[in-house]
Design a protein around this motif. Sequence first.
Motif, mmCIF file in Angstrom:
data_model
loop_
_atom_site.group_PDB
_atom_site.id
_atom_site.type_symbol
_atom_site.label_atom_id
_atom_site.label_comp_id
_atom_site.label_asym_id
_atom_site.label_seq_id
_atom_site.Cartn_x
_atom_site.Cartn_y
_atom_site.Cartn_z
ATOM 1 N N ASP A 108 32.818 39.611 40.129
ATOM 2 C CA ASP A 108 33.710 40.436 39.303
ATOM 3 C C ASP A 108 32.953 40.929 38.074
ATOM 4 N N ASN A 155 32.378 35.225 40.399
ATOM 5 C CA ASN A 155 33.261 35.525 41.540
ATOM 6 C C ASN A 155 33.148 36.994 41.949
ATOM 7 N N GLN A 191 34.528 44.911 51.867
ATOM 8 C CA GLN A 191 34.208 44.590 50.484
ATOM 9 C C GLN A 191 34.573 43.134 50.202
ATOM 10 N N THR A 192 34.123 42.639 49.069
ATOM 11 C CA THR A 192 34.373 41.246 48.716
ATOM 12 C C THR A 192 35.848 40.886 48.822
ATOM 13 N N GLU A 193 36.710 41.765 48.322
ATOM 14 C CA GLU A 193 38.149 41.472 48.324
ATOM 15 C C GLU A 193 38.737 41.446 49.728
ATOM 16 N N GLU A 194 38.015 41.987 50.701
ATOM 17 C CA GLU A 194 38.516 42.061 52.073
ATOM 18 C C GLU A 194 37.891 41.022 53.002
ATOM 19 N N LYS A 233 28.294 42.774 42.733
ATOM 20 C CA LYS A 233 28.486 43.990 43.529
ATOM 21 C C LYS A 233 27.289 44.931 43.358
#
Length: 379
Positions: free
Chosen positions: A123, A121, A245-248, A148
């Motif tokens: 992470d 994921n 970014q991935t979280e966004e 990432k």
Amino acid sequence: MQTKYSIVKQAIKSKILDGTYEPHHKIQSESEMMKQFSVSRHTVRLAIGELVSEGWLYREQGAGTFCADRTTHQAHSGIVSRKNIAIVTTYISDYIFPSIIRGAEAHLSAQGYHVSLFSTNNDHEKEREYLEMIITQGFDGAIIEPTKSAYANPNINYYLNLERLNIPYIMINAYYEALEPLRVLVDDERGAFLQTEHLLNQGHRDILGFFKTDDMQGNLRMKGYLKAHRMYKVPINPKYITTYQTEEKDEKPVEKLQHYLNQTGQKPTAIVSYNDELAIKLLNVLRENQVKIPDDISIVGFDNSFLTELSEVKLTSIHHPQADLGHTAGKLILDLIRTQQKNNESAEEIKSVLYPTELVVRSSTKDITVKGKGLENIK
């Protein structure tokens, strides 16, 4: 909740797995660990005792505690050569990843190998956890999509320990530059150049670019977008570039597109999207704002996934080999394993693979030039 001794035990084990403690090297003293973890001597001894029993450490009377040689332990335990390959991707169940995995699995299964799938994921902690499993559970090799990949990776030591333990691995879709591993990639920069060039040739000048920049692919795609503007001598409006970014990924691009649509004055006429998955989200925003595609705005995706045909407007996109990429990755990791098993220095050199990209034109883009000539002759 973890007990104090299990925290100490895992910390020691992690240092073994990332290569901090090498075979037959002395580990920290009990006193040092008591201070580091703020625990009693009994807690430290309990953690060390279990690791000794499990074969991770050994004691020498009067000398201290040392890291065991796990390669010897694994050989005696029958763990080596189980014909098991790990595939570690950022995601497993959605988008293009099932096709990549099927391509790899089909080739590996045909050669008698079992495949174990893991998803990070995107992470780093999950990546570390799976690297530890690869090292401890006797995998013959691994196909890894880095987490990432645009950032310095905190798990580099684990990869170096894989190399020290002669566990071959290759990387797909991206790679960690510091390691310079064998890899199977798509030409992301060229793909984004083709996305942008297509729109420029259709007369578009105000082109939004959306790029996920915590991975290597996103940075290369942004580079291709910029390079196309420069080659065709079209000024770049920095306000038209959105990075996230991935979280966004589920919020920021949507919010930024809504902002562009709400602004007064000159508005963008086209969009270069990081991938098809994002393009579909952006198409939904455009529909909600009653923006017609491609009459009011054109959009180009990346990956030529199944999503390109699901939308009411069929999406122009950059082709991604998907299953072929997975198949090539499977072949490459087996070539590495066989070369290592034969220990043949004269074996043919195994090389990384870079897949070329091509544009698949559908109905999501429109020529807005008066005569339909665009910028074809400007180089």
